[in-house]
Scaffold this motif. Structure first.
Motif, mmCIF file in Angstrom:
data_model
loop_
_atom_site.group_PDB
_atom_site.id
_atom_site.type_symbol
_atom_site.label_atom_id
_atom_site.label_comp_id
_atom_site.label_asym_id
_atom_site.label_seq_id
_atom_site.Cartn_x
_atom_site.Cartn_y
_atom_site.Cartn_z
ATOM 1 N N UNK A 1 76.084 26.605 139.584
ATOM 2 C CA UNK A 1 75.170 26.936 138.494
ATOM 3 C C UNK A 1 73.730 26.567 138.864
ATOM 4 N N UNK A 2 72.795 27.515 138.727
ATOM 5 C CA UNK A 2 71.392 27.187 139.002
ATOM 6 C C UNK A 2 70.805 26.336 137.872
ATOM 7 N N UNK A 3 69.636 25.763 138.120
ATOM 8 C CA UNK A 3 68.931 25.008 137.091
ATOM 9 C C UNK A 3 68.592 25.936 135.925
ATOM 10 N N UNK A 4 68.241 27.157 136.256
ATOM 11 C CA UNK A 4 67.842 28.143 135.239
ATOM 12 C C UNK A 4 68.139 29.537 135.782
ATOM 13 N N UNK B 1 66.428 26.844 141.517
ATOM 14 C CA UNK B 1 67.283 25.846 142.139
ATOM 15 C C UNK B 1 66.471 24.614 142.501
ATOM 16 N N UNK B 2 67.054 23.451 142.327
ATOM 17 C CA UNK B 2 66.471 22.200 142.798
ATOM 18 C C UNK B 2 67.038 21.980 144.193
ATOM 19 N N UNK C 1 73.520 30.429 146.619
ATOM 20 C CA UNK C 1 74.269 31.637 146.275
ATOM 21 C C UNK C 1 73.358 32.677 145.627
ATOM 22 N N UNK C 2 73.599 33.926 145.959
ATOM 23 C CA UNK C 2 72.825 35.027 145.399
ATOM 24 C C UNK C 2 73.770 36.048 144.769
ATOM 25 N N UNK C 3 73.234 36.846 143.872
ATOM 26 C CA UNK C 3 74.026 37.932 143.325
ATOM 27 C C UNK C 3 74.358 38.917 144.445
ATOM 28 N N UNK C 4 75.536 39.502 144.401
ATOM 29 C CA UNK C 4 75.928 40.451 145.439
ATOM 30 C C UNK C 4 75.274 41.818 145.241
#
Length: 85
Positions: free
Chosen positions: A31-34, A51-52, A60-63
């Protein structure tokens, strides 16, 4: 440090709502920070995750969506935060 990943795609003709729904449904393994999702004219969808992490961290990125859903390849950018003056 804060790193922002931007993912932007343009939907195939008439499939903007479907691309938006697809992007919103994508789960990341961490899970990202936001995370925010945007849309724009021309059936474009933008997802920004914060991301921190250090700039060179593996994040991770969206595919890529199925090729029938988009009119071109996804555009991706990565930015790092800089202090305000």
């Amino acid at each position: 440090m804060t790193v922002a990943l931007m993912w932007e795609a343009r939907a195939a003709e008439g499939r903007g709502e479907e691309l938006l729904a697809w992007a919103r449904a994508q789960e990341l393994p961490v899970r990202p920070v936001r995370r925010e999702t945007f849309r724009a004219p021309g059936d474009r969808v933008l997802v920004i995750t914060w991301w921190d992490a250090p700039y060179d961290a593996e994040l991770p990125e969206l595919p890529e969506p199925d090729s029938e859903l988009v009119s071109r390849a996804v555009h991706r950018w990565q930015f790092e935060s800089v202090p305000e003056r």
